[in-house]
Design a protein around this motif. Structure first.
Motif, short mmCIF file in Angstrom:
data_model
loop_
_atom_site.label_atom_id
_atom_site.label_comp_id
_atom_site.label_asym_id
_atom_site.label_seq_id
_atom_site.Cartn_x
_atom_site.Cartn_y
_atom_site.Cartn_z
N CYS A 1 0.84 -1.19 0.00
CA CYS A 1 0.00 0.00 0.00
C CYS A 1 0.87 1.24 0.00
O CYS A 1 1.93 1.27 0.65
CB CYS A 1 -0.91 -0.01 1.23
SG CYS A 1 -1.98 1.44 1.38
N HIS B 1 -4.02 -1.26 5.21
CA HIS B 1 -4.08 -0.87 3.80
C HIS B 1 -5.20 0.14 3.57
O HIS B 1 -6.29 0.01 4.13
CB HIS B 1 -4.34 -2.09 2.93
CG HIS B 1 -3.17 -3.03 2.83
ND1 HIS B 1 -2.75 -3.82 3.88
CD2 HIS B 1 -2.34 -3.31 1.79
CE1 HIS B 1 -1.72 -4.54 3.49
NE2 HIS B 1 -1.44 -4.25 2.23
N GLY C 1 -6.83 0.56 0.77
CA GLY C 1 -7.87 -0.04 -0.04
C GLY C 1 -8.24 0.73 -1.29
O GLY C 1 -9.12 0.32 -2.04
N CYS D 1 -2.93 -1.42 -3.58
CA CYS D 1 -3.98 -2.18 -2.90
C CYS D 1 -4.83 -2.93 -3.92
O CYS D 1 -5.19 -4.10 -3.72
CB CYS D 1 -4.87 -1.25 -2.08
SG CYS D 1 -4.18 -0.77 -0.48
N GLN E 1 -5.44 -6.94 -4.17
CA GLN E 1 -6.77 -7.53 -4.14
C GLN E 1 -7.02 -8.40 -5.37
O GLN E 1 -7.57 -9.50 -5.26
CB GLN E 1 -7.81 -6.42 -4.05
CG GLN E 1 -7.81 -5.68 -2.73
CD GLN E 1 -8.61 -4.39 -2.77
OE1 GLN E 1 -8.74 -3.76 -3.83
NE2 GLN E 1 -9.13 -3.97 -1.63
N TYR F 1 -8.51 -3.83 4.88
CA TYR F 1 -8.50 -2.62 4.05
C TYR F 1 -9.44 -1.59 4.66
O TYR F 1 -10.51 -1.93 5.16
CB TYR F 1 -8.94 -2.93 2.62
CG TYR F 1 -8.09 -3.93 1.89
CD1 TYR F 1 -6.94 -3.54 1.21
CD2 TYR F 1 -8.45 -5.29 1.86
CE1 TYR F 1 -6.17 -4.46 0.53
CE2 TYR F 1 -7.68 -6.21 1.18
CZ TYR F 1 -6.53 -5.81 0.52
OH TYR F 1 -5.78 -6.72 -0.15
#
Length: 215
Positions: A180, A188, A190, A195, A199, A213
């Motif tokens: 991140c 994180h 997100g 990120c 994911q 996240y």
């Protein structure tokens, strides 16, 4: 047992590399502080991961530093403003010369500690000029010449993509890694490019993502 230094960022790739190499070598994680916004968070998770790994072949992380404020100016990596978002191309995350700085400092440390191998967690598909096999080979030779000490720069994970890494090493505490560019503490964001990449990799691997996240 052979000694190898690993450029460690607390990220998924370099953390897996530490675990992989520690199966047959004495591993010296090296973290280089450059003045980027996320460094405190990275160091925190790196220490957590190494502790959770519990492998006696992994030594305590060595922290080196090189100030880059004069080099990067008001770049997002230093200010934390306008961090590349999930929908931006990977090229926007490029930090010019970062691997040159990291490998150079690690090589100097290696030359004074009897270590000849530097491993970096570069994966397949990395588009940046300081992450190619030719660069690693040539830079290792130049460093060996300049230091009078044999230096091999290697990228053992270069043939893999992040989803491959997650699939192969799913039993490691991958949730104790940080990918991140705008973390809150060690959580994180997100929302950033890294990120989203993380994911997507867990999704492609078909492995449950235990990462926390914010968004």
């Amino acid at each position: 047992m052979e000694k190898v230094s690993v450029l460690a960022s607390g990220g998924l790739d370099s953390s897996v590399l530490i675990a992989k190499l520690a199966d047959g070598a004495e591993v010296y994680p090296i973290y280089v502080r450059c003045g980027f916004k996320w460094e405190d968070a990275e160091l925190a998770v790196l220490r957590l991961f190494v502790h959770a790994l519990g492998n006696p072949n992994v030594r305590r992380a060595t922290i080196l530093s090189v100030p880059t404020a004069a080099l990067y100016g008001d770049h997002w990596s230093v200010t934390g403003a306008s961090v590349p978002a999930a929908d931006e191309p990977d090229e926007n995350t490029y930090l010019p010369g970062r691997n040159i700085l990291l490998i150079s400092l690690a090589a100097i440390w290696c030359s004074t500690h009897g270590v000849s191998r530097i491993a970096i967690g570069s994966l397949g598909g990395n588009p940046f000029p300081d992450a190619t096999p030719d660069f690693f080979d040539n830079f290792g030779r130049i460093l060996s010449m300049g230091l009078g000490h044999n230096i091999l720069v290697e990228a053992p994970l270069r043939g893999l993509h992040k989803e491959d890494l997650i699939r192969q090493f799913k039993d490691l505490p991958l949730q104790l890694t940080l990918t991140c560019m705008a973390p809150l503490g060690s959580i994180h964001c997100g929302q950033c490019n890294k990120c989203f990449e993380r994911q997507q990799a867990f999704h492609k691997a078909g492995i449950l993502d235990r990462t926390t996240y914010l968004g």
